[in-house]
Design a protein around this motif. Structure first.
Motif, PDB file in Angstrom:
ATOM      1  N   ARG A  34       0.821  -1.212   0.000  1.00 24.87           N
ATOM      2  CA  ARG A  34       0.000   0.000   0.000  1.00 24.87           C
ATOM      3  C   ARG A  34       0.855   1.263   0.000  1.00 24.87           C
ATOM      4  O   ARG A  34       0.475   2.254  -0.607  1.00 24.87           O
ATOM      5  CB  ARG A  34      -0.955   0.000   1.182  1.00 24.87           C
ATOM      6  N   GLU A  35       1.974   1.212   0.685  1.00 26.44           N
ATOM      7  CA  GLU A  35       2.851   2.386   0.748  1.00 26.44           C
ATOM      8  C   GLU A  35       3.324   2.807  -0.643  1.00 26.44           C
ATOM      9  O   GLU A  35       3.366   3.987  -0.969  1.00 26.44           O
ATOM     10  CB  GLU A  35       4.046   2.087   1.650  1.00 26.44           C
ATOM     11  N   GLN A  36       3.646   1.838  -1.477  1.00 27.50           N
ATOM     12  CA  GLN A  36       4.104   2.113  -2.835  1.00 27.50           C
ATOM     13  C   GLN A  36       2.963   2.113  -3.858  1.00 27.50           C
ATOM     14  O   GLN A  36       3.169   2.451  -5.016  1.00 27.50           O
ATOM     15  CB  GLN A  36       5.156   1.072  -3.260  1.00 27.50           C
ATOM     16  N   GLY A  37       1.780   1.678  -3.419  1.00 28.34           N
ATOM     17  CA  GLY A  37       0.631   1.604  -4.325  1.00 28.34           C
ATOM     18  C   GLY A  37       0.777   0.508  -5.366  1.00 28.34           C
ATOM     19  O   GLY A  37       0.441   0.694  -6.531  1.00 28.34           O
ATOM     20  N   LEU A  38       1.256  -0.661  -4.928  1.00 26.93           N
ATOM     21  CA  LEU A  38       1.551  -1.748  -5.867  1.00 26.93           C
ATOM     22  C   LEU A  38       0.833  -3.042  -5.500  1.00 26.93           C
ATOM     23  O   LEU A  38       0.617  -3.347  -4.328  1.00 26.93           O
ATOM     24  CB  LEU A  38       3.054  -2.029  -5.887  1.00 26.93           C
ATOM     25  N   ILE A  39       0.511  -3.799  -6.544  1.00 25.41           N
ATOM     26  CA  ILE A  39       0.081  -5.183  -6.406  1.00 25.41           C
ATOM     27  C   ILE A  39       1.341  -6.012  -6.624  1.00 25.41           C
ATOM     28  O   ILE A  39       2.079  -5.787  -7.587  1.00 25.41           O
ATOM     29  CB  ILE A  39      -0.980  -5.558  -7.459  1.00 25.41           C
ATOM     30  N   CYS A  40       1.589  -6.966  -5.748  1.00 25.21           N
ATOM     31  CA  CYS A  40       2.812  -7.768  -5.812  1.00 25.21           C
ATOM     32  C   CYS A  40       2.453  -9.247  -5.951  1.00 25.21           C
ATOM     33  O   CYS A  40       1.468  -9.709  -5.375  1.00 25.21           O
ATOM     34  CB  CYS A  40       3.637  -7.578  -4.542  1.00 25.21           C
ATOM     35  N   ALA A  41       3.266  -9.967  -6.697  1.00 23.39           N
ATOM     36  CA  ALA A  41       3.052 -11.401  -6.881  1.00 23.39           C
ATOM     37  C   ALA A  41       4.405 -12.104  -6.820  1.00 23.39           C
ATOM     38  O   ALA A  41       5.247 -11.911  -7.690  1.00 23.39           O
ATOM     39  CB  ALA A  41       2.357 -11.681  -8.208  1.00 23.39           C
ATOM     40  N   LYS A  42       4.598 -12.886  -5.774  1.00 22.32           N
ATOM     41  CA  LYS A  42       5.821 -13.683  -5.643  1.00 22.32           C
ATOM     42  C   LYS A  42       5.589 -15.031  -6.311  1.00 22.32           C
ATOM     43  O   LYS A  42       4.609 -15.709  -6.011  1.00 22.32           O
ATOM     44  CB  LYS A  42       6.162 -13.932  -4.171  1.00 22.32           C
ATOM     45  N   HIS A  43       6.498 -15.408  -7.205  1.00 18.58           N
ATOM     46  CA  HIS A  43       6.389 -16.705  -7.870  1.00 18.58           C
ATOM     47  C   HIS A  43       7.300 -17.719  -7.187  1.00 18.58           C
ATOM     48  O   HIS A  43       8.470 -17.436  -6.921  1.00 18.58           O
ATOM     49  CB  HIS A  43       6.775 -16.600  -9.351  1.00 18.58           C
ATOM     50  N   PHE A  44       6.757 -18.894  -6.917  1.00 19.51           N
ATOM     51  CA  PHE A  44       7.496 -19.995  -6.305  1.00 19.51           C
ATOM     52  C   PHE A  44       7.410 -21.212  -7.208  1.00 19.51           C
ATOM     53  O   PHE A  44       6.341 -21.509  -7.747  1.00 19.51           O
ATOM     54  CB  PHE A  44       6.894 -20.365  -4.937  1.00 19.51           C
ATOM     55  N   THR A  45       8.510 -21.926  -7.360  1.00 19.57           N
ATOM     56  CA  THR A  45       8.491 -23.162  -8.134  1.00 19.57           C
ATOM     57  C   THR A  45       7.975 -24.301  -7.262  1.00 19.57           C
ATOM     58  O   THR A  45       7.983 -24.222  -6.031  1.00 19.57           O
ATOM     59  CB  THR A  45       9.891 -23.530  -8.652  1.00 19.57           C
ATOM     60  N   ASN A  46       7.507 -25.338  -7.904  1.00 20.00           N
ATOM     61  CA  ASN A  46       7.097 -26.556  -7.219  1.00 20.00           C
ATOM     62  C   ASN A  46       7.110 -27.706  -8.215  1.00 20.00           C
ATOM     63  O   ASN A  46       7.237 -27.507  -9.417  1.00 20.00           O
ATOM     64  CB  ASN A  46       5.726 -26.422  -6.571  1.00 20.00           C
ATOM     65  N   ILE A  47       6.987 -28.885  -7.666  1.00 14.86           N
ATOM     66  CA  ILE A  47       6.798 -30.100  -8.453  1.00 14.86           C
ATOM     67  C   ILE A  47       5.479 -30.685  -7.960  1.00 14.86           C
ATOM     68  O   ILE A  47       5.177 -30.634  -6.769  1.00 14.86           O
ATOM     69  CB  ILE A  47       7.956 -31.096  -8.224  1.00 14.86           C
ATOM     70  N   THR A  75      10.835 -15.169  -8.345  1.00 16.12           N
ATOM     71  CA  THR A  75      10.706 -13.833  -8.904  1.00 16.12           C
ATOM     72  C   THR A  75       9.617 -13.091  -8.154  1.00 16.12           C
ATOM     73  O   THR A  75       8.641 -13.697  -7.712  1.00 16.12           O
ATOM     74  CB  THR A  75      10.294 -13.904 -10.401  1.00 16.12           C
ATOM     75  N   ILE A  76       9.770 -11.774  -8.020  1.00 16.72           N
ATOM     76  CA  ILE A  76       8.712 -10.936  -7.480  1.00 16.72           C
ATOM     77  C   ILE A  76       8.310  -9.955  -8.575  1.00 16.72           C
ATOM     78  O   ILE A  76       9.137  -9.214  -9.096  1.00 16.72           O
ATOM     79  CB  ILE A  76       9.158 -10.172  -6.224  1.00 16.72           C
ATOM     80  N   PHE A  77       7.035 -10.018  -8.939  1.00 18.08           N
ATOM     81  CA  PHE A  77       6.483  -9.105  -9.939  1.00 18.08           C
ATOM     82  C   PHE A  77       5.692  -8.033  -9.205  1.00 18.08           C
ATOM     83  O   PHE A  77       4.965  -8.345  -8.251  1.00 18.08           O
ATOM     84  CB  PHE A  77       5.545  -9.850 -10.891  1.00 18.08           C
ATOM     85  N   THR A  78       5.800  -6.789  -9.642  1.00 15.09           N
ATOM     86  CA  THR A  78       5.013  -5.707  -9.056  1.00 15.09           C
ATOM     87  C   THR A  78       4.434  -4.847 -10.172  1.00 15.09           C
ATOM     88  O   THR A  78       5.038  -4.714 -11.241  1.00 15.09           O
ATOM     89  CB  THR A  78       5.853  -4.811  -8.129  1.00 15.09           C
ATOM     90  N   ALA A  79       3.260  -4.277  -9.904  1.00 15.01           N
ATOM     91  CA  ALA A  79       2.620  -3.409 -10.891  1.00 15.01           C
ATOM     92  C   ALA A  79       1.585  -2.541 -10.190  1.00 15.01           C
ATOM     93  O   ALA A  79       1.166  -2.827  -9.064  1.00 15.01           O
ATOM     94  CB  ALA A  79       1.962  -4.247 -11.981  1.00 15.01           C
ATOM     95  N   ARG A  80       1.150  -1.511 -10.896  1.00 13.07           N
ATOM     96  CA  ARG A  80       0.154  -0.583 -10.349  1.00 13.07           C
ATOM     97  C   ARG A  80      -1.269  -1.043 -10.600  1.00 13.07           C
ATOM     98  O   ARG A  80      -2.179  -0.666  -9.867  1.00 13.07           O
ATOM     99  CB  ARG A  80       0.364   0.805 -10.944  1.00 13.07           C
ATOM    100  N   THR A  81      -1.483  -1.864 -11.628  1.00 14.81           N
ATOM    101  CA  THR A  81      -2.828  -2.337 -11.955  1.00 14.81           C
ATOM    102  C   THR A  81      -2.786  -3.838 -12.242  1.00 14.81           C
ATOM    103  O   THR A  81      -1.717  -4.406 -12.517  1.00 14.81           O
ATOM    104  CB  THR A  81      -3.398  -1.629 -13.202  1.00 14.81           C
ATOM    105  N   ALA A  82      -3.953  -4.445 -12.244  1.00 16.18           N
ATOM    106  CA  ALA A  82      -4.069  -5.872 -12.567  1.00 16.18           C
ATOM    107  C   ALA A  82      -3.607  -6.140 -13.995  1.00 16.18           C
ATOM    108  O   ALA A  82      -2.876  -7.100 -14.249  1.00 16.18           O
ATOM    109  CB  ALA A  82      -5.512  -6.329 -12.381  1.00 16.18           C
TER     110      ALA A  82
END
Length: 127
Positions: A34-47, A75-82
């Motif tokens: 919220r401080e940066q006004g971002l939506i964040c998505a952390k990607h994790f691998t799996n099997i 990886t961490i992806f960030t963006a302002r909109t969906a």
């Protein structure tokens, strides 16, 4: 008959209980900065093991669906909109690990929910 917000929530809640197959390309933890006004998505691998459970590729242990899991994201992806987040993950990242269309659709829905929460100030909890 006009549907109400309660009707839509009931449909959504019911669909959230259905079985879904896990994506062998990994999973995402979505949250707001919220401080940066971002939506964040952390990607994790799996099997995915023979029982259909997500397993940590390094330890071979089943990844808990609930509670805190100590893993390092790829990886961490960030963006302002969906939409911006979808473009970054699916279109710009040529090594996009999403291998299932239902997973891509789920992420799009979750990114929209996160965007709404970011704009409205409501709490966001990933489904």
């Amino acid at each position: 008959m006009k549907q109400t917000v309660t009707d839509f929530k009931a449909i959504d809640d019911q669909l959230s209980k259905r079985h879904i197959d896990l994506d062998p390309g990994g999973y995402y933890i979505i949250y707001l900065d919220r401080e940066q006004g971002l939506i964040c998505a952390k990607h994790f691998t799996n099997i995915i093991n023979e029982k259909g459970l997500a397993v940590d590729p390094e330890t071979g242990k089943v990844i808990a669906a609930r509670g805190k899991v100590n893993r390092t994201s790829e990886t961490i992806f960030t963006a302002r909109t969906a939409k911006e987040l979808c473009v970054k993950i699916i279109e710009d990242d040529k090594s996009c690990p999403i291998t299932m269309l239902d997973h891509a659709a789920y992420l799009g829905r979750e990114f929209m929910r996160a965007e709404y929460a970011l704009i409205s100030g409501e709490e966001y909890i990933q489904d």
